[in-house]
Structures are given as C-alpha cells and as structure tokens.
Design a protein around this motif. Structure first.
Motif, mmCIF file in Angstrom:
data_model
loop_
_atom_site.group_PDB
_atom_site.id
_atom_site.type_symbol
_atom_site.label_atom_id
_atom_site.label_comp_id
_atom_site.label_asym_id
_atom_site.label_seq_id
_atom_site.Cartn_x
_atom_site.Cartn_y
_atom_site.Cartn_z
ATOM 1 N N PRO A 67 0.804 -1.218 0.000
ATOM 2 C CA PRO A 67 0.000 0.000 0.000
ATOM 3 C C PRO A 67 0.842 1.275 0.000
ATOM 4 N N ASN A 68 2.109 1.147 0.349
ATOM 5 C CA ASN A 68 2.965 2.337 0.400
ATOM 6 C C ASN A 68 3.731 2.587 -0.883
ATOM 7 N N LEU A 69 3.435 1.801 -1.898
ATOM 8 C CA LEU A 69 4.185 1.947 -3.145
ATOM 9 C C LEU A 69 3.918 3.305 -3.763
ATOM 10 N N ARG A 70 5.018 4.059 -3.984
ATOM 11 C CA ARG A 70 4.872 5.380 -4.562
ATOM 12 C C ARG A 70 5.604 5.517 -5.886
ATOM 13 N N THR A 71 6.669 4.745 -6.047
ATOM 14 C CA THR A 71 7.430 4.791 -7.291
ATOM 15 C C THR A 71 7.429 3.419 -7.929
ATOM 16 N N LEU A 72 7.009 3.372 -9.181
ATOM 17 C CA LEU A 72 7.032 2.106 -9.902
ATOM 18 C C LEU A 72 7.462 2.370 -11.330
ATOM 19 N N ARG A 73 8.610 1.824 -11.701
ATOM 20 C CA ARG A 73 9.087 2.003 -13.079
ATOM 21 C C ARG A 73 9.206 0.641 -13.732
ATOM 22 N N LEU A 74 8.351 0.430 -14.687
ATOM 23 C CA LEU A 74 8.272 -0.856 -15.376
ATOM 24 C C LEU A 74 9.251 -0.888 -16.529
ATOM 25 N N ASN A 75 9.507 -2.084 -17.016
ATOM 26 C CA ASN A 75 10.405 -2.168 -18.163
ATOM 27 C C ASN A 75 9.610 -2.316 -19.448
ATOM 28 N N ARG A 76 10.354 -2.329 -20.504
ATOM 29 C CA ARG A 76 9.752 -2.289 -21.834
ATOM 30 C C ARG A 76 8.842 -3.475 -22.100
ATOM 31 N N ALA A 77 9.099 -4.581 -21.391
ATOM 32 C CA ALA A 77 8.361 -5.804 -21.684
ATOM 33 C C ALA A 77 6.949 -5.802 -21.088
ATOM 34 N N VAL A 78 6.680 -4.851 -20.231
ATOM 35 C CA VAL A 78 5.364 -4.856 -19.585
ATOM 36 C C VAL A 78 4.331 -4.233 -20.519
ATOM 37 N N SER A 79 3.259 -4.937 -20.720
ATOM 38 C CA SER A 79 2.264 -4.472 -21.681
ATOM 39 C C SER A 79 1.371 -3.398 -21.075
ATOM 40 N N VAL A 80 0.704 -2.728 -21.945
ATOM 41 C CA VAL A 80 -0.197 -1.669 -21.497
ATOM 42 C C VAL A 80 -1.361 -2.245 -20.705
ATOM 43 N N ASP A 81 -1.729 -3.418 -21.071
ATOM 44 C CA ASP A 81 -2.777 -4.117 -20.343
ATOM 45 C C ASP A 81 -2.425 -4.275 -18.869
ATOM 46 N N THR A 82 -1.244 -4.747 -18.658
ATOM 47 C CA THR A 82 -0.773 -4.920 -17.273
ATOM 48 C C THR A 82 -0.683 -3.570 -16.581
ATOM 49 N N LEU A 83 -0.207 -2.595 -17.336
ATOM 50 C CA LEU A 83 -0.092 -1.251 -16.761
ATOM 51 C C LEU A 83 -1.446 -0.766 -16.276
ATOM 52 N N SER A 84 -2.432 -0.975 -17.095
ATOM 53 C CA SER A 84 -3.779 -0.546 -16.761
ATOM 54 C C SER A 84 -4.247 -1.184 -15.457
ATOM 55 N N LYS A 85 -4.013 -2.468 -15.339
ATOM 56 C CA LYS A 85 -4.438 -3.169 -14.121
ATOM 57 C C LYS A 85 -3.688 -2.649 -12.907
ATOM 58 N N ILE A 86 -2.413 -2.378 -13.121
ATOM 59 C CA ILE A 86 -1.609 -1.888 -11.998
ATOM 60 C C ILE A 86 -2.099 -0.527 -11.536
ATOM 61 N N LEU A 87 -2.417 0.330 -12.476
ATOM 62 C CA LEU A 87 -2.911 1.656 -12.104
ATOM 63 C C LEU A 87 -4.204 1.558 -11.323
ATOM 64 N N ALA A 88 -5.000 0.585 -11.717
ATOM 65 C CA ALA A 88 -6.263 0.396 -11.010
ATOM 66 C C ALA A 88 -6.014 0.018 -9.552
ATOM 67 N N ARG A 89 -4.960 -0.765 -9.331
ATOM 68 C CA ARG A 89 -4.652 -1.206 -7.976
ATOM 69 C C ARG A 89 -3.883 -0.176 -7.183
ATOM 70 N N ALA A 90 -3.167 0.666 -7.887
ATOM 71 C CA ALA A 90 -2.261 1.589 -7.180
ATOM 72 C C ALA A 90 -2.442 3.018 -7.665
ATOM 73 N N PRO A 91 -3.608 3.578 -7.432
ATOM 74 C CA PRO A 91 -3.850 4.942 -7.891
ATOM 75 C C PRO A 91 -3.072 5.982 -7.090
ATOM 76 N N HIS A 92 -2.419 5.529 -6.033
ATOM 77 C CA HIS A 92 -1.674 6.470 -5.198
ATOM 78 C C HIS A 92 -0.237 6.644 -5.654
ATOM 79 N N LEU A 93 0.104 6.072 -6.813
ATOM 80 C CA LEU A 93 1.467 6.208 -7.308
ATOM 81 C C LEU A 93 1.832 7.659 -7.550
ATOM 82 N N VAL A 94 3.089 7.974 -7.256
ATOM 83 C CA VAL A 94 3.584 9.325 -7.464
ATOM 84 C C VAL A 94 4.503 9.376 -8.685
ATOM 85 N N ASP A 95 5.251 8.296 -8.904
ATOM 86 C CA ASP A 95 6.242 8.263 -9.965
ATOM 87 C C ASP A 95 6.028 6.991 -10.769
ATOM 88 N N LEU A 96 5.697 7.139 -12.028
ATOM 89 C CA LEU A 96 5.396 5.968 -12.848
ATOM 90 C C LEU A 96 6.264 5.913 -14.085
#
Lengths: 207, 575
Positions: free
Chosen positions: B206-235
């Motif tokens: 729940p404290n995750l604020r910075t998440l930097r994914l690599n090139r292999a992560v699809s937009v689909d996964t990104l979308s799901k992650i954003l849904a789970r972690a709307p409190h991100l500060v750095d993406l």
C-alpha cells in the motif's frame, strides 16, 4: 621506430598544412576537399610532425624519436568510428530512434553485447612487423579492400609506398596478411570481401 | 566545548546535514572525532579505491547508509575497459562483518556479482534500500536473492544497469509477507516479468509510490496496476503501444484519471502519438516528464502534450522536439528547473533538430532553470552570451555539440567567448561540460571565473598545456577533471602536482601525456594512484619496457589513503 598509438581511432590532433589537399592556409577550422566530403574532424593546434632522430626507415626499433604526435589523418570512417562520442550512455544508444541505431558505432574494446538491433562492430587487431604497438580496425565500417587499405595507409603513415590491392603492383613494399578462423595465415585480398570479413581474426603487415 | 557531555555534542551533530560538515567536525579534536564516528549514520565514498572498505567500516560501526562509486565517469561512454575494476564485493563483505545494522546501499558504476547480492541479502536483517546505477556483473538471480531475503525491503532501484536476464522468476520471489515496498524500478531489465506476480505485488504494497516498469510490460498490465495503485507518485510506463480504439484504451484513460497523486512520468517505449491522450488527464499535475525513449513522439503531438504540463520542473526529451518545441516549453513550463535534450540522430545528416535557438528560448522563458544537458548540432557565441545573461543561476551546464570541434557557424570563431560568458555569469556553477571549437582562451576564463566549479569535462579542446594549467591554477573547488582528445601533455600534468590531492580524480585519454610524465607524477606524489590503462593482449608483441616517451592512451589519477590497489587487471599499471 616507435609509433605512439592508442586504441582510439585517429583523433583530431591534426597538423595544419599536413594535408596537401587542404588549399587554405589561415583560420581553416575545417579541412577541405576530400576530408570535407566525409565530414572530418577539425584540425587542431600545430604540433610538430614526428621527428626522427636518425631519420631511419620503418624498421628501426632502437630509435627513440621525439614522436609527439602521429600525423594521422582521419580514416575514411571519419566521425562514425569516434570512440565514445557523442557522450551518451549505452542503454540510450540502443533505443535511439530511426537510423541512429544502425549508425552508432560500438567501441572496439567494449565487451558489451548490443542486443537486438544495430550493426555489430567487427574489430580486429592490426600489427605491423617492426612496430611495437598494434592497432585496431573496425572492419564493419569498410565495404571493400580498397577502403581497408586506405585506412591501413593512414594508420601506419610512415610507410612510404603504402599498400595496394593490386597483385602486380611492383612497388608494393608491404604485404597484408590475416589469420583466419582455423589459425592459418593468408594473404589479404584473395577472396570476396564478405567471406573475408567473416573469417578474419586479425591482421599482420609484413615487409 | 569539551565540557559538553558527549550526548549533547552528538545531538548537535545531528543537525549537520552534509557529509562535508560532519567530516569537518570530526577533525576538531579526539572527543569530537569519537562522537562523530560513533553517531555517523551515512557515509559517501566518491571513489571506491580512495579508502579501504575495512577502514570505513571500522571507523563507522553504526553505519546505516553507504554510498560507493566505482569507475570514472567516462566509463559511461565506453572509454574504460569493463574489467577495469570497481568491485562491490569487498564493500559488502566488510559491511557484513562490521556494520550489521546496514539498511541502505547505493552503488554507482561498480561491478556487482550475484554472489555479492546474495551476501548482501543474507547479511543485513534490516536492509531497506538498494540502488544500483550503471552497474554490471549481476543477473536476475541476484535480484531473486534480494527479493527473497530482504524482509523489510523498501526500495529496489535499478537504473541503467547492464544485467543479464535469466528469467522472470525473480519477481515472484518477493514473499507474500512483503508489503513494505515503497519504490520499485526495474526499467533497465530486458526480459519479461510475470504480470500476475507483478500485479499481486503492487496490490499488497500500500505504500508503493514509485514504480518504473520495463519495456516488456504491456499496457494491459499497466492498466491493471494503475487500477490497484492509484496512489502512485512516480510511474515508468512499460511499452506504451495500444490500439487507441480498443476498450483497453478507455480503461487505461479511466485508470489514469484516478491517479491524482501522479507527479512524474517516464518510459513510453514504443509509444505512438495516438496513445498520448491517455495521459492528458494528469499532465497538469506533472513535475517530471521523461520522453527520451520515445522517438515516435515528435512535432505537433509532443507540443500538444507539453502545452498541458505547466507545472513541469524536470523535462527529458529527444532533440526531435526541435527549436519550435522548445519555444513551447519556454512558454508553458515556467517552473522548469532541469532540461535534458538527448540526440536522436547522431550524425547531423537529417534535420538539424535543435540549435542555439531552442536553448535561447528556454533560457529566456524559464526563469528557474538551473540544470542543463543539451545535445545540439550547432551553437553560437551570441546565443551562449544571451543564455548566460538570462540564466545566471545555472549550477549544471553541459553542452554537447555533436560535431567535435565545431566552431560558431555564423562567425567561424571558437566558442571561447560564449562559454566564458557562462562561467562569468553563473557564479554557482558546479558542473560544466564543454564542446565545440575551443582554444586555450576558454580555459583562461574558466580558471578566472569558475570559482565554485567542481566537475569539468573537456573533449577535443585547447591548443596547449596552458589551457589545462589555467584550470588547475584557477578552479579552487575542482574535484573531478576529465579530459579526452586534447593537446595537454606532461608540462601541464606536472605543473602543480599538489593540486591532485585536493581533487577526487583526474582522467586523461588521447592526450599528450607520456609514460615518463606519469612516472614522474607517481614518484612525486605517493598518496596518488597513477593508473595507466593499456589495452593490449598477450598475443601482441608488447615491449617489456615501453619507452618513457610513449604517449599514454588512458591515464587515471586519484588520491587515496589505501595505496595501490590489489585487484587491478594486467592492463592497468599503477605506477
């Protein structure tokens, strides 16, 4: 005679007036003519040409000449083969868009693996008989034997007559040989360029 | 002051924010030395060979945070052989023995093996933060060890490392009990990660604020992650390729809208302009934007995006933004503090992407600009003088004109006056990189005016030894000097040998320094390591004793209390 050479390809410590093609005399920050066509690097301060104490030919190893700077012209590859320039980190090179990826030149000494795209450098060592220090040449920047010999001419400029890829060139004083994948030493120029590129491991210049 | 009880002195020292201040108070007297060393929580080692790890650990047993740097800066540009050195293992071993309370380790340009990471993971029960920048030698197996054994890990930050990918399992090694992650950056990883593991990990932290994914992560996964972690500060987005007509695209937009805390965006690999509207909802909040890996976003699309980012403080772009785009930045981004413009087309054969005009525009439109990295095809003295007038507050000014030694194209003059204006005007300048055609004159200016300068990078510049001497004599605060392909030789090197003990390091490659000059320096200054790097292999007929007149191709000099290092490879001679 000792050459002071480094692994970096010829840098721009060029002497003014060295290049006979250069018609201009003053404030010439860029060389003209031949070099300009290849966007060569600008010549720098006037440093003395290499001065032989004994004025020997290329075979003297006992000399200790005041060789301050090898009067090397840039190779035909010009800026493309300038090591570590522009100063951009490696990961960024691979992602650079468009044609940049193809044109980036790998550092000849680097062990890093250039992932998917981009041309691989093919660097081989070049040793000249009688010269203490070898050089490296990136074969992937050349398309033919002519270009290769041109580069070698510039890397070892004290060779009066240079190299010629003409088997019947009687004035040729030096032979360029190479070691192939099986460890045999062969004469450069006998096979098609593409095959040569694939099998060459290193070069040796004999007189 | 010695009649203060030590606890009070220690409390006072707590207020000292910088390493320099703490280092300074430790030299006052024995009591202060002792109090300082026992209460020191954080140590910064700028050169891993300047001091032995055992010494650091012995002096600061209560260390919680350690930062170590290895290879010289020019290693970033392949000028330093990979196996030159800079091994992390001795540091980790020493810390494991002497500072079991270590919580944070930050390494830059070092060689880190998987075994080292495993030792790290197992040795420090309280380990919280691992930052690896431009390191190499490890693989995802090492990361697996970190994930498995660091129970309270807060930060795993991997920046621009050369690491081997051995599969996606490492991410699954974070146990279900791991809920402490605040920052996770694996953008430099080449291979796939397990999307499900990733989503689960994000969901339970729940404290995750910075998440930097690599090139292999699809937009689909990104979308799901954003849904789970709307409190991100750095993406850092993964590969940003979507069909803008698809339902997934609308989901993505909706998820972005929910990210009210998002302040920094990066990634955008393979991004196409049509996907950009997905981020429009949050642009107005952004303080940081990195589009330097997105060459497909250019021209009008880029401009449209930037127009919405009025709060930007940090912008990294490719030069396809063009002078026009930079004019838009100048109009829009009034809070801008840091600008980096990277080259997309190196040889200048295409469209001249950015020129001096773009820089002048930004300098006049962005009053808070203090940090610049600018790759361009040309620069003029007039422009630099204008920039110097507009922005006297620069602290970092790095200009790279892609054609080495290129003069002012309008006047055909060297750029001495332009850079001279910069150093004269920017009194707080700490870091400077030069390029273009430059004579000794620019170094005269630098020596005269650049009083606060700490780091200077020189390439293809100068006429004679005088240039280097001006710098060494003038820049009192100089810590790092790196020079390549410039006509400075032994006379300059030996002019003031004591100077190098006041600096961290000196790098010179493809200059006119000879072996004899290096030997002389080494003989005069026993507390410097003078390293000569000769890349030859055994098959070459290497002379046993190369003449002292030989020009040295690469030389690295640094002050040290550790003596010559014992891990140098064959081709590195410490004189």
């Amino acid at each position: 005679m000792e050459l002071e050479l480094g692994l970096a390809l010829p840098n721009n410590h060029l002497m003014k007036g060295l290049d006979l093609n250069d018609g201009s005399t003053t404030n010439s920050y860029r060389k003209r003519g031949f070099e300009e066509a290849f966007e060569e690097v600008i010549p720098k301060a006037t440093l003395p040409l290499f001065v032989h104490k004994n004025g020997g030919d290329g075979d003297d190893e006992n000399d200790s000449p005041q060789l301050k700077n090898s009067p090397e012209l840039n190779s035909i590859s010009g800026n493309r083969a300038l090591v570590g320039w522009p100063p951009v980190k490696h990961p960024r090179r691979r992602s650079a868009g468009g044609g940049a990826e193809e044109r980036w030149s790998e550092h000849c000494g680097s062990n890093s693996d250039d992932g998917g795209g981009g041309r691989r450098a093919k660097c081989v060592k070049v040793k000249m008989e009688g010269v203490a220090i070898g050089r490296k040449v990136d074969l992937s920047l050349h398309d033919s034997y002519e270009e290769l010999f041109h580069t070698l001419n510039q890397m070892f400029p004290n060779m009066q007559h240079g190299f010629a890829h003409h088997p019947h060139h009687h004035r040729r004083r030096f032979m360029v040989t190479y070691e192939d994948g099986e460890g045999d030493w062969l004469l450069v120029g006998d096979m098609p360029w593409e095959d040569f590129i694939r099998s060459v491991k290193r070069l040796k210049i004999l007189s | 002051m010695t009649y203060f009880p030590e606890e009070v002195v220690e409390r006072i020292f707590d207020f000292l924010a910088t390493h320099r201040d703490r280092n300074a108070v430790s030299t006052v007297c024995k009591t202060w030395y002792r109090v300082e060393r026992l209460s020191r929580r954080s140590v910064f080692v700028g050169n891993c060979y300047a001091v032995r790890p055992e010494r650091v650990v012995a002096r600061y047993p209560r260390l919680r945070s350690l930062t170590v740097k290895g290879k010289p800066h020019f290693a970033d540009f392949n000028l330093v052989p990979h196996d030159w050195g800079g091994f992390a293992l001795p540091w980790i071993e020493a810390a494991a023995r002497g500072c079991p309370g270590l919580e944070e380790l930050r390494l830059k340009r070092m060689i880190v093996f998987d075994e080292s990471l495993e030792l790290l993971a197992r040795s420090f029960p309280n380990f919280k933060v691992l930052v690896l920048i431009s390191c190499e030698g490890f693989s995802t197996d090492g990361l697996a060890a970190i994930a498995t054994y660091c129970r309270v890990l807060r930060e795993l930050d991997l920046q621009e490392n050369e690491m081997e990918d051995r599969g996606p399992q490492w991410l699954s090694c974070f146990p279900d009990s791991c809920t402490s992650l605040v920052s996770l950056n694996f953008a430099c990883l080449k291979g796939e990660v397990n999307a499900v593991s990733l989503e689960r990990l994000v969901a339970r932290c729940p404290n995750l604020r910075t998440l930097r994914l690599n090139r292999a992560v699809s937009v689909d996964t990104l979308s799901k992650i954003l849904a789970r972690a709307p409190h991100l500060v750095d993406l850092g987005t993964g590969s940003f390729t979507i069909d803008h007509r698809a339902e997934a695209y609308h989901k993505l937009i909706n998820n972005f809208i929910k990210c009210k805390s998002l302040r920094s965006l990066s990634g955008f690999w393979d991004a196409t302009p049509r996907c950009l509207p997905a981020v429009y909802p949050i642009c107005g909040n952004l303080t940081g934007l990195n589009l330097s890996y997105a060459p497909a976003i250019q021209g009008a699309d880029l401009i449209k995006l930037i127009r919405q980012c009025s709060k930007l403080q940090r912008l990294w772009v490719l030069d396809c933004i063009g002078d026009k785009g930079l004019a838009v930045v100048a109009n829009t981004c009034k809070e801008l503090q840091e600008l980096r413009v990277f080259p997309s087309d190196v040889y200048g054969e295409g469209i001249a992407a950015v020129t001096e005009e773009g820089l002048v525009a930004v300098s006049s439109g962005c009053p808070k600009l203090i940090s610049l990295l600018y790759f361009c095809h040309q620069m003029t003295n007039a422009a630099l003088i204008t920039v110097a007038k507009n922005c006297p507050q620069f602290t970092r000014f790095r200009l790279c004109i892609l054609d080495p030694g290129k003069p002012d194209p309008v006047t055909n003059q060297p750029l001495d006056e332009g850079f001279g204006a910069i150093v004269q005007s920017c009194k707080d300048l700490r870091r400077l990189s030069l390029s273009g055609h430059l004579t000794d004159q620019v170094f005269l200016y630098i020596g005269m005016y650049a009083e606060r300068l700490e780091m200077l990078s020189i390439a293809f510049a100068g006429d004679s030894d005088k240039g280097m001497v001006y710098v060494l004599n003038g820049c009192k605060n100089l810590r790092k000097l790196e020079i390549r392909d410039s006509p400075f030789g032994d006379a300059a090197l030996l002019e003031d040998v004591g100077k190098y003990e006041t600096m961290r390091s000196l790098w010179m490659s493809s200059c006119d320094v000879t072996l004899g000059g290096c030997k002389t320096l080494a003989a005069k200054m026993p507390r410097l390591n003078v390293e000569v790097i000769n890349e030859m292999d055994e098959s070459d007929e290497l002379e046993e004793n190369p003449s002292d007149l030989h020009r040295v191709e690469k030389m690295y000099v640094y002050r040290t209390v550790a003596g010559p290092r014992n891990d140098a490879p064959d081709f590195v001679w410490t004189l």
